[in-house]
Scaffold this motif. Structure first.
Motif, mmCIF file in Angstrom:
data_model
loop_
_atom_site.group_PDB
_atom_site.id
_atom_site.type_symbol
_atom_site.label_atom_id
_atom_site.label_comp_id
_atom_site.label_asym_id
_atom_site.label_seq_id
_atom_site.Cartn_x
_atom_site.Cartn_y
_atom_site.Cartn_z
ATOM 1 N N LEU A 19 0.827 -1.206 0.000
ATOM 2 C CA LEU A 19 0.000 0.000 0.000
ATOM 3 C C LEU A 19 0.863 1.258 0.000
ATOM 4 N N ARG A 20 1.965 1.222 0.717
ATOM 5 C CA ARG A 20 2.855 2.395 0.731
ATOM 6 C C ARG A 20 3.399 2.672 -0.671
ATOM 7 N N TYR A 23 0.716 4.029 -2.813
ATOM 8 C CA TYR A 23 0.394 5.425 -2.504
ATOM 9 C C TYR A 23 1.409 6.367 -3.150
ATOM 10 N N LEU A 24 2.662 5.967 -3.126
ATOM 11 C CA LEU A 24 3.678 6.819 -3.748
ATOM 12 C C LEU A 24 3.499 6.886 -5.260
ATOM 13 N N ARG A 27 -0.510 8.630 -5.284
ATOM 14 C CA ARG A 27 -0.624 9.865 -4.508
ATOM 15 C C ARG A 27 -2.042 10.117 -4.031
ATOM 16 N N ASP A 28 -2.801 9.065 -3.850
ATOM 17 C CA ASP A 28 -4.155 9.196 -3.352
ATOM 18 C C ASP A 28 -4.469 7.920 -2.563
ATOM 19 N N GLU A 29 -4.963 8.097 -1.340
ATOM 20 C CA GLU A 29 -5.184 6.935 -0.477
ATOM 21 C C GLU A 29 -6.194 5.961 -1.078
ATOM 22 N N ARG A 31 -7.157 5.608 -4.215
ATOM 23 C CA ARG A 31 -6.671 4.956 -5.431
ATOM 24 C C ARG A 31 -5.551 3.978 -5.120
ATOM 25 N N TRP A 100 7.691 16.732 -3.234
ATOM 26 C CA TRP A 100 6.578 15.784 -3.351
ATOM 27 C C TRP A 100 5.688 16.176 -4.534
ATOM 28 N N LEU A 103 7.522 15.443 -7.744
ATOM 29 C CA LEU A 103 7.524 14.004 -8.029
ATOM 30 C C LEU A 103 6.201 13.589 -8.668
ATOM 31 N N VAL A 115 10.387 5.696 -7.332
ATOM 32 C CA VAL A 115 9.821 5.038 -6.149
ATOM 33 C C VAL A 115 10.562 3.733 -5.864
ATOM 34 N N PHE A 119 12.566 4.482 -2.632
ATOM 35 C CA PHE A 119 11.712 4.053 -1.522
ATOM 36 C C PHE A 119 11.888 2.562 -1.241
#
Lengths: 164, 355
Positions: A19-20, A23-24, A27-29, A31, A100, A103, A115, A119
């Motif tokens: 999920l992390r 999200y990166l 950029r929407d929880e 989605r 952010w 990106l 990412v 990340f």
């Protein structure tokens, strides 16, 4: 769905990490969660064919599905060419926020490379495997992404002036 | 270049979703739905006849040459993977396909009342949505945002005067590609709201925090629908027989899929009394194996690169430029894979002609 208990266990164990990353990318929880569920649904159908660790497999689905969604973004998030104003970056916290934002302006392929590299801490070779492309493509996408960030007016300030 | 800053930024923002645990129940429901869909698609594929013919010599794909494909292939749904192709494949609509085409119709027009800054409404999921138009005006400095429960969203500035779309919108030629409403399983209810936050950036939460109690904005959402038969599949995308663009009807007449992995595809268009539009199509990968990252495509008309910023019609569909081919002499179309993901490229073109 008790018919694949090992799949369920995998989902529980790796949900947060997937999920992390999602999200990166999105950029929407909402989605991001949708993306993870979409990728896991595809994994479910391939579960019996996956040999070894399924995580690289599902992560590749995740990235490819995101790219696919991005191409159909008529009704979704739209990128902008708007240049960030210098006045918006006069403090470290705001500089981070601007990075952010910048990106988020990257096209999906370049954003995926960033990412995965920064990340998920993947090497260029690992990133190439995840994306299903050559190492050379990863290098070129990586370079283009960094150049695009650098070219952003705000990035000139926030990246080059930030302490190493 | 401080790349640590990139890592730090990503790590800081990734924690935004830490509170969201796994939702196995929802995932299981999604798997069950996908299973039903696959089952239904398999049944439908068995019952639909789609003509796939080959024009030897007319198509030159990449490095593979114009070898014909001798046997027709069954249609594939937009969710299936494109098959491996050693040669270019030509797709033509079956005879009589135009007779069953239907024109686009207005499905719904939802709009606010004077002063109303928010509007929430349900959509009938039994309708077919093929195009949508979001409009807003009368409140400079604010934005209109449309959001669905799945997280999909769109926004437009509320500068200028509010007005309904002045002309019929572009009809997506390829099913299931240009309108997320049509595929969004949790599309309803739709939430429209005006916000003082800049909706070209930031997040939904911030936008919602900027909803004013009242507004001068006039806004709305118009949704159009069309039921037009699918007459072929190009690299996994179902193609509709009829499209509408710029006030004209455009009929699908031909498709060509490049050989898998080809770097370019060249198609000769014979002389014609009809204007034509050529739409490049690139496969959207639906699974990881074999990997098929999206390539970037550039289309050339008689050797000149088409640029939607300058060339008519000024439309870039699916991020690719659509080439307008005027009636008259024969022309050569070429699609090249340019920057980006060139491995396992899977792409083709769709050709439409005007009445």
């Amino acid at each position: 769905m008790a018919e694949k208990p090992e799949f369920d266990a995998f989902v529980v164990a790796r949900w947060s990490a997937l999920l992390r990353t999602a999200y990166l990318l999105t950029r929407d929880e909402g989605r991001a969660e949708d993306l993870v569920q979409s990728a896991l649904t595809k994994l479910w159908f391939a579960w019996d064919r996956v040999e070894g660790d399924p995580e690289p497999y599902v992560r590749r689905i995740l990235v490819n599905t995101h790219t696919s969604w991005w191409r159909r973004r008529w009704w979704s998030e739209r990128a902008t060419d708007r240049v960030i104003e210098l006045a918006e970056v006069d403090a470290p916290a705001e500089a981070t926020m601007d990075l952010w934002t910048a990106l988020g302006h990257l096209p999906p392929g370049q954003r995926s490379v960033i990412v995965l590299r920064y990340f998920d801490d993947l090497t260029e070779a690992q990133t190439a495997v995840q994306l299903g492309c050559s190492v050379g493509t990863v290098k070129s996408q990586h370079a283009k992404a960094l150049r695009r960030l650098r070219d952003d007016v705000a990035m000139v300030t926030s990246i080059e002036e930030a302490p190493s | 270049m401080n790349q640590d800053l990139i890592s730090r930024t990503l790590n800081e923002h990734a924690t935004a979703v830490d509170h969201r645990g796994p939702d196995l129940e929802s995932l299981h429901a999604r798997v069950a739905k996908a299973r039903r869909r696959r089952h239904a698609a398999a049944g439908a594929a068995a019952g639909i006849a789609v003509a796939i013919a080959v024009t030897a010599g007319a198509v030159v794909g990449g490095d593979s040459g114009p070898e014909p494909i001798p046997s027709p292939s069954p249609p594939t749904s937009s969710e299936s993977e494109s098959p491996f192709r050693t040669d270019a494949v030509e797709v033509t609509p079956p005879a009589g396909a135009r007779e069953s085409a239907q024109r686009m119709r207005l499905v719904t027009h939802q709009h606010n009342e004077p002063g109303q800054a928010e509007l929430t409404f349900e959509l009938s999921l039994t309708d077919t949505y093929t195009a949508d138009e979001l409009y807003c005006g009368g409140a400079p400095g604010t934005w209109l945002v449309a959001a669905t429960p799945s997280g999909a969203r769109a926004s437009v500035p509320c500068d200028g005067r509010a007005s309904l779309p002045s002309r019929w919108p572009t009809q997506p030629f390829l099913h299931g590609t240009a309108n997320m409403l049509a595929e969004d399983e949790t599309v309803t209810p739709v939430h429209l709201f005006v916000t003082t936050a800049d909706a070209s950036r930031g997040r939904l939460r911030a936008w919602r925090a900027g909803i004013p109690s009242t507004t001068n904005a006039e806004f709305g959402l118009v949704i159009y629908g069309q039921t037009s038969p699918t007459v072929g599949t190009i690299v996994g995308f179902d193609v509709s027989v009829l499209g509408e663009f710029d006030g004209r009807d455009w009929w699908f007449v031909r498709g060509v899929e490049a050989p898998t992995g080809a770097a370019r595809l060249t198609v000769e268009l014979p002389a014609s009394p009809h204007d034509r539009m050529v739409q490049p199509v690139v496969a959207a990968p639906t699974s990881c194996c074999p990997p098929s990252p999206n390539p970037s495509l550039q289309i050339y008309l008689d050797g000149r690169a088409v640029d939607h910023r300058f060339d008519q019609p000024q439309v870039a569909f699916l991020e690719e430029t659509t080439a307008f081919v005027p009636a008259g002499a024969a022309h050569t179309i070429q699609v090249r894979v340019t920057e980006g993901w060139t491995d396992d490229a899977s792409f083709g073109i769709a050709v439409f002609e005007a009445d």
